[in-house]
Design an enzyme around this catalytic site. Structure first.
Site, short mmCIF file in Angstrom:
data_model
loop_
_atom_site.label_atom_id
_atom_site.label_comp_id
_atom_site.label_asym_id
_atom_site.label_seq_id
_atom_site.Cartn_x
_atom_site.Cartn_y
_atom_site.Cartn_z
N GLU A 266 0.89 -1.17 0.00
CA GLU A 266 0.00 0.00 0.00
C GLU A 266 0.92 1.21 0.00
O GLU A 266 1.44 1.62 1.03
CB GLU A 266 -0.91 -0.04 1.23
CG GLU A 266 -2.12 0.86 1.10
CD GLU A 266 -2.02 2.09 1.97
OE1 GLU A 266 -1.78 3.17 1.40
OE2 GLU A 266 -2.19 1.97 3.19
N CYS A 300 -2.60 8.57 3.37
CA CYS A 300 -2.38 8.02 2.02
C CYS A 300 -3.56 8.39 1.15
O CYS A 300 -3.45 8.52 -0.06
CB CYS A 300 -2.26 6.51 2.06
SG CYS A 300 -1.05 5.93 3.24
C1 SIN Z 1 -4.41 5.94 5.15
O1 SIN Z 1 -4.09 4.75 5.11
O2 SIN Z 1 -3.56 6.84 5.04
C2 SIN Z 1 -5.79 6.41 5.39
C3 SIN Z 1 -6.86 5.46 5.49
C4 SIN Z 1 -8.15 6.20 5.37
O3 SIN Z 1 -8.18 7.42 5.24
O4 SIN Z 1 -9.14 5.55 5.34
#
Ligand code: SIN
Length: 512
Positions: A266, A300
């Protein structure tokens, strides 16, 4: 800066120690060749020194978890679920302590920090249910008296690498599911968020003891990237699930592939929202502000691009500008604050650099972009979230800058909007604000957004754990959390069982 007074570094250190103590973590402060400083972006200063892990300790963690794996693999899945149930109870009991640590280390405001801990509790609930539902399939065999099955089995040791911006939820998405699947886990968090990791790990250790599970099924290593090389390179780690930058993915994915290991990646996001002329602009303004300015632009899934129809662009930008100028920026422990600090000076430098490049490309900074200083935050990086109108999607927009910058582009036709939307290397999250059902359906169809997450009338961030989380293209293609993401933590076997008295061969082959 909001009216609130920043907490002092000494207060933060004391509060962190108290939360760690409450969660049962101890013996973490130390010196030596692998020690590093725990720091808070709230004041930008060091709290205390944490004893880090050496490469040989990382190897030992892999050996310990590998040794514990067979007993855990052979434990019935619903019994494995009982461990996760206990862990969820402990997380609930210590929700406030953990949220404090998230705020201290990442600078998230209270509500978002509590939300991240809630996400761990939620994934535990889901994994407990999953522990009674891990399933395979029975398929039609072409041979009489034969049964064709698909069965799923634990992989072994899973390496979990997490990033600073979500210091515990992605670890829990991976770990709760991996443990229920019968795997063992070695966790390498970002060294920027080692305290949250220490607390979570202590609670999991307690749950393991309470549930009578093998002690070695989870290990935490507070190692640098260099020292944690064995997690990437060891054939004893069949799966590495990593959250982080595209650069991290480019570095580790070929090394893991070279040993035929598996990955769940990810990586970066460059998430956009399309705002159509029919959109509810009140709703869009709220959704965009949360996704673009919330968490100081350090998710993210943060919204980084706004692709808005030219007929409503001026009005939407005016509404957003009004909201942006009223955002409370400051101490994340203060109840009024909506935007806390950036993680460090490097993040601020990257933001300034991106803004300069955008302006050089013809962009106009409509609001924000400046650092706010307070005496007590000499080393903290508090910035005004920025909105930049751009004439075109230039290179700076096509790159992810991990800071609160929202680039605004306009479109005339819906085809043009989709093309602009998909014309970036990353593919994590996306959204559309529209009340036109045709547009909503098209956006979520295969001819629409090319991202792993495609939302309608909500922003790009704040996913629920029930769905699979992850993205396409340079985001890496991995899926974590809910739905059938559990399959990524298991290996599949196809079993053909002959319960007849004959031995017919497939495809009618006759072998004498
Ligand atoms: C992330 O993994 O940065 C965020 C996850 C989310 O906003 O749902």
């Amino acid at each position: 800066m909001s009216a609130n007074t920043l907490t002092t570094t000494a207060d933060l250190a004391e509060r962190a120690r108290a939360a760690l103590r409450a969660c049962g973590a101890n013996g973490y402060e130390g010196t030596g060749p692998h020690a590093f400083s725990a720091r808070s972006p709230i004041t930008g200063e060091d709290l205390f020194t944490v004893a880090g892990s050496s490469e040989s300790q990382v190897r030992a963690a892999i050996s310990t978890t590998k040794a514990a794996f067979p007993a855990w693999r052979d434990t019935p899945a619903p019994v494995r679920g009982a461990l996760i149930k206990r862990f969820g109870e402990l997380l609930t009991e210590h929700k406030r302590d953990l949220a404090d640590l998230v705020t201290i280390e990442v600078g998230k405001i209270g509500s978002e920090a509590l939300g991240e801990v809630q996400e761990m509790i939620d994934i535990c609930d889901l994994a407990v249910g999953m522990s009674r539902q891990l399933e395979g399939r029975t398929l039609a065999s072409e041979r009489p008296g034969h049964k064709l099955l698909e069965t799923w089995h634990p992989l072994g040791v899973v390496g979990v690498i997490t990033a600073f911006n979500f210091p515990c939820a992605p670890w829990a998405w991976n770990t709760a599911v991996a443990l229920v699947c019968g795997d063992a886990v070695v966790w390498k968090p970002s060294q920027l968020t080692s305290l949250t990791a220490l607390a979570c790990s202590a609670l999991l250790d307690r749950a393991i003891a309470d549930a009578g599970a093998p002690a070695g099924i989870h290990r935490l290593v507070l190692a640098s990237s260099a020292e944690s090389a064995p997690l990437v390179d060891s054939p004893d780690v069949p799966l590495v699930s990593a959250t982080g930058s595209e650069r991290l993915g480019r570095e580790i994915a070929p090394r893991i592939a070279a040993r035929f290991g598996r990955t769940i990646l990810e990586l970066g996001g460059n998430n956009a929202a399309i705002v159509a002329p029919s959109a509810d602009l009140d709703m869009a303004t709220r959704g965009i502000t949360f996704s673009a300015a919330g968490t100081a632009g350090q998710r993210c899934t943060t919204m980084r691009r706004l692709i808005v129809h030219e007929d409503i662009a001026d009005e939407l930008v005016a509404r957003l500008t009004k909201v942006y100028t009223s955002l409370d920026i400051g101490d994340p422990f203060s109840a009024e604050t909506l935007v806390g600090p950036l993680i460090n000076e490097g993040a601020y430098a990257a933001m300034r650099d991106a803004l300069e490049r955008a302006v050089a490309d013809g962009g106009e900074v409509v609001v924000g972009g400046e650092r706010r200083l307070a005496d007590s935050a000499a080393h903290g990086y508090y910035v005004e979230p920025a909105i930049v109108r751009m004439p075109a999607q230039t290179e700076v927009i096509r790159q992810e800058t991990f800071a609160p910058i929202l680039y605004v582009l306009t479109y005339r036709t819906f085809d043009e909007a989709i093309a602009l939307h998909n014309d970036v290397p990353q593919g994590l999250s996306s959204s559309i604000f529209t009340t036109d059902q045709r547009e909503a359906e098209r956006f979520t169809s295969s001819a629409g957004s090319d991202c792993g997450i495609a939302n309608v009338n909500i922003g790009t961030s704040g996913a629920e754990i029930g769905g699979a989380f992850g993205g396409e293209k340079t985001t890496g293609g991995g899926r974590e959390s809910g739905s059938d993401a559990w399959r990524g933590y298991m290996r599949r076997a196809t079993n053909t069982i002959n319960y007849s008295t004959e031995l017919p061969l497939a495809q009618g082959v006759n072998f004498g």
